[in-house]
Design a protein around this motif. Structure first.
Motif, PDB file in Angstrom:
ATOM      1  N   ILE A 294       0.860  -1.187   0.000  1.00  0.00           N
ATOM      2  CA  ILE A 294       0.000   0.000   0.000  1.00  0.00           C
ATOM      3  C   ILE A 294       0.890   1.230   0.000  1.00  0.00           C
ATOM      4  O   ILE A 294       1.743   1.391   0.874  1.00  0.00           O
ATOM      5  CB  ILE A 294      -0.927  -0.004   1.231  1.00  0.00           C
ATOM      6  N   THR A 295       0.686   2.093  -0.996  1.00  0.00           N
ATOM      7  CA  THR A 295       1.501   3.306  -1.098  1.00  0.00           C
ATOM      8  C   THR A 295       0.733   4.554  -0.674  1.00  0.00           C
ATOM      9  O   THR A 295       1.348   5.576  -0.358  1.00  0.00           O
ATOM     10  CB  THR A 295       2.002   3.507  -2.541  1.00  0.00           C
ATOM     11  N   GLU A 296      -0.612   4.456  -0.687  1.00  0.00           N
ATOM     12  CA  GLU A 296      -1.414   5.621  -0.320  1.00  0.00           C
ATOM     13  C   GLU A 296      -2.769   5.161   0.213  1.00  0.00           C
ATOM     14  O   GLU A 296      -3.348   4.194  -0.289  1.00  0.00           O
ATOM     15  CB  GLU A 296      -1.619   6.520  -1.537  1.00  0.00           C
ATOM     16  N   ILE A 297      -3.228   5.850   1.258  1.00  0.00           N
ATOM     17  CA  ILE A 297      -4.545   5.577   1.844  1.00  0.00           C
ATOM     18  C   ILE A 297      -5.268   6.902   2.023  1.00  0.00           C
ATOM     19  O   ILE A 297      -4.676   7.884   2.490  1.00  0.00           O
ATOM     20  CB  ILE A 297      -4.428   4.900   3.230  1.00  0.00           C
ATOM     21  N   HIS A 298      -6.541   6.912   1.672  1.00  0.00           N
ATOM     22  CA  HIS A 298      -7.425   8.039   1.968  1.00  0.00           C
ATOM     23  C   HIS A 298      -8.475   7.501   2.930  1.00  0.00           C
ATOM     24  O   HIS A 298      -9.225   6.591   2.573  1.00  0.00           O
ATOM     25  CB  HIS A 298      -8.116   8.570   0.706  1.00  0.00           C
ATOM     26  N   ILE A 299      -8.513   8.047   4.139  1.00  0.00           N
ATOM     27  CA  ILE A 299      -9.454   7.579   5.158  1.00  0.00           C
ATOM     28  C   ILE A 299     -10.588   8.584   5.321  1.00  0.00           C
ATOM     29  O   ILE A 299     -10.349   9.775   5.532  1.00  0.00           O
ATOM     30  CB  ILE A 299      -8.757   7.395   6.523  1.00  0.00           C
ATOM     31  N   LEU A 300     -11.811   8.087   5.262  1.00  0.00           N
ATOM     32  CA  LEU A 300     -13.003   8.880   5.548  1.00  0.00           C
ATOM     33  C   LEU A 300     -13.759   8.168   6.658  1.00  0.00           C
ATOM     34  O   LEU A 300     -13.917   6.943   6.605  1.00  0.00           O
ATOM     35  CB  LEU A 300     -13.914   8.982   4.331  1.00  0.00           C
ATOM     36  N   PHE A 301     -14.195   8.898   7.665  1.00  0.00           N
ATOM     37  CA  PHE A 301     -15.060   8.282   8.663  1.00  0.00           C
ATOM     38  C   PHE A 301     -15.973   9.337   9.259  1.00  0.00           C
ATOM     39  O   PHE A 301     -15.691  10.522   9.216  1.00  0.00           O
ATOM     40  CB  PHE A 301     -14.280   7.521   9.736  1.00  0.00           C
ATOM     41  N   ASP A 302     -17.070   8.843   9.785  1.00  0.00           N
ATOM     42  CA  ASP A 302     -18.081   9.713  10.367  1.00  0.00           C
ATOM     43  C   ASP A 302     -17.643  10.107  11.776  1.00  0.00           C
ATOM     44  O   ASP A 302     -17.618   9.277  12.682  1.00  0.00           O
ATOM     45  CB  ASP A 302     -19.420   8.969  10.398  1.00  0.00           C
ATOM     46  N   ARG A 303     -17.304  11.358  11.969  1.00  0.00           N
ATOM     47  CA  ARG A 303     -16.843  11.837  13.271  1.00  0.00           C
ATOM     48  C   ARG A 303     -18.001  12.159  14.224  1.00  0.00           C
ATOM     49  O   ARG A 303     -17.801  12.320  15.414  1.00  0.00           O
ATOM     50  CB  ARG A 303     -15.970  13.075  13.083  1.00  0.00           C
ATOM     51  N   LEU A 304     -19.218  12.243  13.673  1.00  0.00           N
ATOM     52  CA  LEU A 304     -20.371  12.616  14.480  1.00  0.00           C
ATOM     53  C   LEU A 304     -20.598  11.692  15.680  1.00  0.00           C
ATOM     54  O   LEU A 304     -20.813  12.191  16.795  1.00  0.00           O
ATOM     55  CB  LEU A 304     -21.633  12.695  13.621  1.00  0.00           C
ATOM     56  N   PRO A 305     -20.552  10.366  15.539  1.00  0.00           N
ATOM     57  CA  PRO A 305     -20.772   9.526  16.724  1.00  0.00           C
ATOM     58  C   PRO A 305     -19.801   9.835  17.869  1.00  0.00           C
ATOM     59  O   PRO A 305     -20.174   9.810  19.046  1.00  0.00           O
ATOM     60  CB  PRO A 305     -20.569   8.101  16.204  1.00  0.00           C
ATOM     61  N   PHE A 306     -18.563  10.160  17.533  1.00  0.00           N
ATOM     62  CA  PHE A 306     -17.570  10.474  18.564  1.00  0.00           C
ATOM     63  C   PHE A 306     -17.858  11.819  19.222  1.00  0.00           C
ATOM     64  O   PHE A 306     -17.716  11.975  20.435  1.00  0.00           O
ATOM     65  CB  PHE A 306     -16.158  10.439  17.971  1.00  0.00           C
ATOM     66  N   ALA A 307     -18.267  12.804  18.422  1.00  0.00           N
ATOM     67  CA  ALA A 307     -18.620  14.113  18.969  1.00  0.00           C
ATOM     68  C   ALA A 307     -19.805  13.990  19.918  1.00  0.00           C
ATOM     69  O   ALA A 307     -19.806  14.567  21.018  1.00  0.00           O
ATOM     70  CB  ALA A 307     -18.934  15.095  17.839  1.00  0.00           C
ATOM     71  N   LEU A 308     -20.811  13.219  19.515  1.00  0.00           N
ATOM     72  CA  LEU A 308     -21.977  13.032  20.376  1.00  0.00           C
ATOM     73  C   LEU A 308     -21.609  12.291  21.655  1.00  0.00           C
ATOM     74  O   LEU A 308     -22.111  12.619  22.736  1.00  0.00           O
ATOM     75  CB  LEU A 308     -23.083  12.284  19.616  1.00  0.00           C
ATOM     76  N   ALA A 309     -20.717  11.306  21.551  1.00  0.00           N
ATOM     77  CA  ALA A 309     -20.284  10.557  22.732  1.00  0.00           C
ATOM     78  C   ALA A 309     -19.546  11.459  23.719  1.00  0.00           C
ATOM     79  O   ALA A 309     -19.602  11.244  24.928  1.00  0.00           O
ATOM     80  CB  ALA A 309     -19.393   9.383  22.323  1.00  0.00           C
ATOM     81  N   ARG A 310     -18.867  12.494  23.205  1.00  0.00           N
ATOM     82  CA  ARG A 310     -18.169  13.450  24.076  1.00  0.00           C
ATOM     83  C   ARG A 310     -19.114  14.508  24.617  1.00  0.00           C
ATOM     84  O   ARG A 310     -18.707  15.395  25.359  1.00  0.00           O
ATOM     85  CB  ARG A 310     -17.029  14.120  23.305  1.00  0.00           C
ATOM     86  N   GLY A 311     -20.380  14.462  24.186  1.00  0.00           N
ATOM     87  CA  GLY A 311     -21.365  15.431  24.675  1.00  0.00           C
ATOM     88  C   GLY A 311     -21.348  16.749  23.944  1.00  0.00           C
ATOM     89  O   GLY A 311     -21.915  17.739  24.425  1.00  0.00           O
TER      90      GLY A 311
END
Length: 125
Positions: free
Chosen positions: A103-120
């Motif tokens: 693997i020479t390159e990775i583009h990561i996308l993920f939903d940050r909303l669940p983590f933001a909600l978990a932090r209140g």
């Protein structure tokens, strides 16, 4: 499709399986030494930096479910959903570029909303 036409998918899936089961040592063997990873937090260069970035999240994982895997000889796209000690569902997708079996390159996308909600955090749209 021949095995050569889907080679990148196999490598991406092996990398994904390794990091989502906490085996970062094996995961980094699928990365080129100078691999580049584009994350929501910024660009990382090198297999060591990528492994260090993935380690904290991988340590919290309770499970990962692969939703889809598509690709060809040089590119693969995986879509997955993870559960962790912080959130029960965190969907993500990764685009991989592969050369000479690494693997020479990775583009990561993920939903940050669940983590933001978990932090209140209060989310306004």
């Amino acid at each position: 499709m021949t095995q050569d036409e889907t080679a990148a998918v196999g490598i991406a899936m092996a990398y994904h399986r390794a990091w989502t089961t906490g085996d970062l040592e094996t995961a980094t063997t699928y990365l080129a030494g100078d691999a580049v990873c584009h994350t929501p937090a910024g660009k990382l260069t090198g297999s060591t930096a990528i492994g260090a970035f993935m380690a904290p999240f991988a340590a919290t994982l309770m499970g990962s479910r692969l939703l889809a895997a598509h690709g060809n000889a040089i590119e693969a796209m995986l879509m997955y959903d993870t559960s962790s000690s912080a959130v029960p569902s965190a969907p993500g997708a990764e685009l991989y570029r592969v050369q000479s079996g690494l693997i020479t390159e990775i583009h990561i996308l993920f939903d940050r909303l669940p983590f933001a909600l978990a932090r209140g955090e209060v989310i306004r749209v």
